[in-house]
Design an enzyme around this catalytic site. Structure first.
Site, PDB file in Angstrom:
ATOM      1  N   ARG A 199      10.805   8.796  12.303  1.00 23.59           N
ATOM      2  CA  ARG A 199       9.587   7.977  12.271  1.00 23.59           C
ATOM      3  C   ARG A 199       8.493   8.604  13.129  1.00 23.59           C
ATOM      4  O   ARG A 199       7.316   8.531  12.806  1.00 23.59           O
ATOM      5  CB  ARG A 199       9.868   6.532  12.726  1.00 23.59           C
ATOM      6  CG  ARG A 199       8.597   5.692  12.888  1.00 23.59           C
ATOM      7  CD  ARG A 199       8.847   4.207  12.756  1.00 23.59           C
ATOM      8  NE  ARG A 199       9.871   3.731  13.672  1.00 23.59           N
ATOM      9  CZ  ARG A 199       9.685   3.517  14.982  1.00 23.59           C
ATOM     10  NH1 ARG A 199       8.512   3.737  15.543  1.00 23.59           N
ATOM     11  NH2 ARG A 199      10.676   3.080  15.741  1.00 23.59           N
ATOM     12  N   TYR A 252     -13.992   3.091  -1.910  1.00 24.01           N
ATOM     13  CA  TYR A 252     -12.819   2.648  -2.676  1.00 24.01           C
ATOM     14  C   TYR A 252     -12.626   1.157  -2.384  1.00 24.01           C
ATOM     15  O   TYR A 252     -12.712   0.732  -1.222  1.00 24.01           O
ATOM     16  CB  TYR A 252     -11.606   3.481  -2.252  1.00 24.01           C
ATOM     17  CG  TYR A 252     -10.282   2.897  -2.678  1.00 24.01           C
ATOM     18  CD1 TYR A 252     -10.038   2.598  -4.019  1.00 24.01           C
ATOM     19  CD2 TYR A 252      -9.283   2.639  -1.752  1.00 24.01           C
ATOM     20  CE1 TYR A 252      -8.839   2.049  -4.421  1.00 24.01           C
ATOM     21  CE2 TYR A 252      -8.075   2.107  -2.150  1.00 24.01           C
ATOM     22  CZ  TYR A 252      -7.852   1.803  -3.480  1.00 24.01           C
ATOM     23  OH  TYR A 252      -6.665   1.255  -3.858  1.00 24.01           O
ATOM     24  N   ASP A 296     -13.522  10.140   4.426  1.00 22.23           N
ATOM     25  CA  ASP A 296     -12.431  10.119   3.457  1.00 22.23           C
ATOM     26  C   ASP A 296     -12.735  11.219   2.425  1.00 22.23           C
ATOM     27  O   ASP A 296     -13.671  11.107   1.638  1.00 22.23           O
ATOM     28  CB  ASP A 296     -12.365   8.729   2.796  1.00 22.23           C
ATOM     29  CG  ASP A 296     -11.212   8.594   1.809  1.00 22.23           C
ATOM     30  OD1 ASP A 296     -10.807   9.623   1.219  1.00 22.23           O
ATOM     31  OD2 ASP A 296     -10.731   7.467   1.601  1.00 22.23           O
ATOM     32  N   LYS A 343      -3.455  11.794  -4.459  1.00 21.45           N
ATOM     33  CA  LYS A 343      -4.377  12.262  -5.497  1.00 21.45           C
ATOM     34  C   LYS A 343      -4.293  13.790  -5.643  1.00 21.45           C
ATOM     35  O   LYS A 343      -3.263  14.297  -6.037  1.00 21.45           O
ATOM     36  CB  LYS A 343      -5.784  11.754  -5.161  1.00 21.45           C
ATOM     37  CG  LYS A 343      -5.830  10.276  -4.709  1.00 21.45           C
ATOM     38  CD  LYS A 343      -5.407   9.363  -5.818  1.00 21.45           C
ATOM     39  CE  LYS A 343      -5.172   7.901  -5.504  1.00 21.45           C
ATOM     40  NZ  LYS A 343      -5.482   7.301  -4.256  1.00 21.45           N
TER      41      LYS A 343
HETATM   42  C1  3LM Z   1      -8.000   4.736  -7.194  1.00 21.82           C
HETATM   43  N1  3LM Z   1      -7.590   5.060  -4.864  1.00 21.82           N
HETATM   44  O1  3LM Z   1      -7.572   4.735  -8.343  1.00 21.82           O
HETATM   45  P1  3LM Z   1      -3.338   5.261  -1.411  1.00 21.82           P
HETATM   46  N2  3LM Z   1      -9.168   6.522  -0.313  1.00 21.82           N
HETATM   47  C2  3LM Z   1      -9.674   6.718  -1.553  1.00 21.82           C
HETATM   48  C3  3LM Z   1      -8.952   6.282  -2.668  1.00 21.82           C
HETATM   49  O2  3LM Z   1      -9.481   6.477  -3.876  1.00 21.82           O
HETATM   50  C4  3LM Z   1      -7.709   5.638  -2.485  1.00 21.82           C
HETATM   51  C5  3LM Z   1      -7.220   5.461  -1.195  1.00 21.82           C
HETATM   52  C6  3LM Z   1      -7.976   5.920  -0.130  1.00 21.82           C
HETATM   53  C7  3LM Z   1      -7.069   4.640  -6.040  1.00 21.82           C
HETATM   54  C8  3LM Z   1      -5.813   4.135  -6.121  1.00 21.82           C
HETATM   55  S1  3LM Z   1      -6.251   1.643  -7.068  1.00 21.82           S
HETATM   56  C9  3LM Z   1      -5.126   0.343  -7.223  1.00 21.82           C
HETATM   57  C10 3LM Z   1      -5.298   3.137  -7.047  1.00 21.82           C
HETATM   58  C11 3LM Z   1     -10.989   7.382  -1.706  1.00 21.82           C
HETATM   59  C12 3LM Z   1      -6.900   5.137  -3.640  1.00 21.82           C
HETATM   60  C13 3LM Z   1      -5.901   4.791  -0.930  1.00 21.82           C
HETATM   61  O3  3LM Z   1      -2.923   4.263  -0.361  1.00 21.82           O
HETATM   62  O4  3LM Z   1      -2.585   6.553  -1.289  1.00 21.82           O
HETATM   63  O5  3LM Z   1      -3.363   4.683  -2.782  1.00 21.82           O
HETATM   64  O6  3LM Z   1      -4.856   5.687  -1.070  1.00 21.82           O
HETATM   65  O7  3LM Z   1      -9.209   4.881  -6.934  1.00 21.82           O
END
Ligand code: 3LM
Length: 390
Positions: free
Chosen positions: A55, A108, A177, A202
């Site tokens: 962890r 987001y 970000d 992503k």
């Molecule tokens: C999306 N986005 O489809 P995770 N920062 C950015 C993001 O686009 C995202 C995160 C952080 C998308 C996910 S929407 C239900 C699905 C710019 C995620 C968050 O926790 O790894 O999903 O990241 O735009």
């Protein structure tokens, strides 16, 4: 090792000293034997280096952290189980009740949701600085400024150097970000930003098969985020996922070239279509911030394209999205496979209608994550769908 393409392959990784294995082994272990009580005590006290519990730190995860710190030009990085875990660890690690976060949107939907949820419960105020500007939004309580290097889903930019210098002058930390751009296109720390964050889910993973997040920056800030995010919240990345990200990042520069070329071709195609009212892509001369994009982005304008239909209705978006064959309708982005989504009903369905309207997340807006398929085939798919929709 100066070129990013070389560093993407080698940084953070070396043949395993025990066996010579070139692929970094998956250290699938919970704890690490420390031998003697004295050595264990010294490791726990931070007096001796050494692994103790996955962890806190794990060799496969550490290789990924070293690679990403290198690619972003940072002193250190800390990986998490998702982009969201990375974001909440930054907030919980650096903020106290009474602090304010000023953000330049649009963001987001989940990020804005997180700001508001944490804010309401823990006394942290989220201030949307998009309309009135950053300078007017900073108060003595502002502790963090948050931007996306390319905004989700509207593909707007912020001048990172200007944001960083304004915040620095007021003693405020900045977080960028960089999920949509990756270090291939933008390296926020080079513009003076303090912390860079990714949803590795992503482009960094790139194959749509792993969830993760990472934060990179100065050692002191990263240590604080690590202590809270791993020590107290426990949002650590698993070594299996770390392995997938290490593998994915090796081809990141090659994939980004293909994503950028495909997205540019798709954007140009869409810009000439009768049923399309506007195309949002920073590489188009019509993009309101094309000049800034040219200056701030290197090697391409990204793999994301958003477009608005003439008929600004959910049914019009469905008519275009439903016949698509190569683009799969799904959220997420950055996969080798092309994806298409309707942000108003998915990624941004949790933010208020008012915020959606302010940020141009309309019912007729479609977001494409252009994969690495041949652009000509993707264009045929879109052409068919648009014709089908009439
Ligand atoms: C999306 N986005 O489809 P995770 N920062 C950015 C993001 O686009 C995202 C995160 C952080 C998308 C996910 S929407 C239900 C699905 C710019 C995620 C968050 O926790 O790894 O999903 O990241 O735009």
């Amino acid at each position: 090792m100066t070129h990013l393409r070389t560093r993407a392959v080698h940084a953070g990784q070396h043949p395993d000293p025990a066996t010579g294995a070139i692929a970094t082994p998956i250290s699938q272990t919970t704890a690490f034997g420390y031998g003697t009580l004295e050595r264990g005590a010294a490791i726990f006290a931070g007096e001796k280096p050494g692994y103790r519990y996955s962890r806190f730190a794990n060799p496969t995860v550490a290789a990924l952290e070293a690679k990403m710190a290198d690619l972003e030009g940072a002193q250190a990085a800390v990986a998490f189980a998702s982009g969201t875990a990375a974001m909440s660890s930054v907030l919980l690690g650096l903020l106290n009740p009474g602090d304010e976060v000023a953000f330049l949107g649009p963001l987001y939907g989940g990020t804005e949701g997180l700001f508001r949820a944490l804010g309401e419960r823990f006394g942290i105020k989220a201030v949307d600085a998009t309309q009135q500007g950053l300078a007017a939004s900073l108060t003595p309580a502002t502790r963090l400024v948050w931007v996306e290097t390319l905004t989700n889903p509207s593909l707007r930019l912020h001048d990172l150097a200007a944001v960083a210098s304004l915040a620095k002058a007021r003693g405020v930390f900045t977080v960028a970000d960089n999920t949509f751009c990756t270090p291939c296109l933008v390296r926020p720390l080079e513009h003076g930003i303090d912390l860079v964050l990714h949803s590795m889910t992503k482009y960094l993973g790139g194959h749509g098969d792993a969830t993760g997040g990472i934060v990179a920056g100065p050692a002191g800030l990263i240590a604080a985020v690590r202590k809270t995010g791993l020590g107290h919240v426990g949002g650590n990345l698993s070594p299996q996922e770390a392995f997938l990200f290490l593998r994915g990042i090796k081809t990141l520069p090659l994939r980004m070239d293909a994503h950028c070329a495909g997205a540019a071709a798709v954007a140009h195609f869409l810009a000439g279509q009768a049923g399309v009212r506007a195309v949002h892509y920073p590489g188009l001369a019509s993009h309101p911030q094309h000049a800034l994009a040219k200056r701030q982005m290197q090697g391409g304008y990204g793999g994301m394209v958003a477009f608005e239909l003439v008929r600004n209705e959910r049914s019009a978006a469905a008519a275009v999205l439903n016949p698509l064959r190569l683009f799969t309708q799904a959220v997420s982005l950055g996969d080798v496979d092309s994806l298409a989504c309707h942000p108003a009903s998915t990624t941004h369905s949790f933010v208020s209608a008012e915020v959606r309207a302010q940020n141009g997340v309309t019912e007729g807006l479609i977001r494409l994550s252009v994969g690495i398929e041949h652009p000509a085939d993707l264009i045929v798919d879109l052409e068919n769908a648009l014709r089908h929709a009439g």
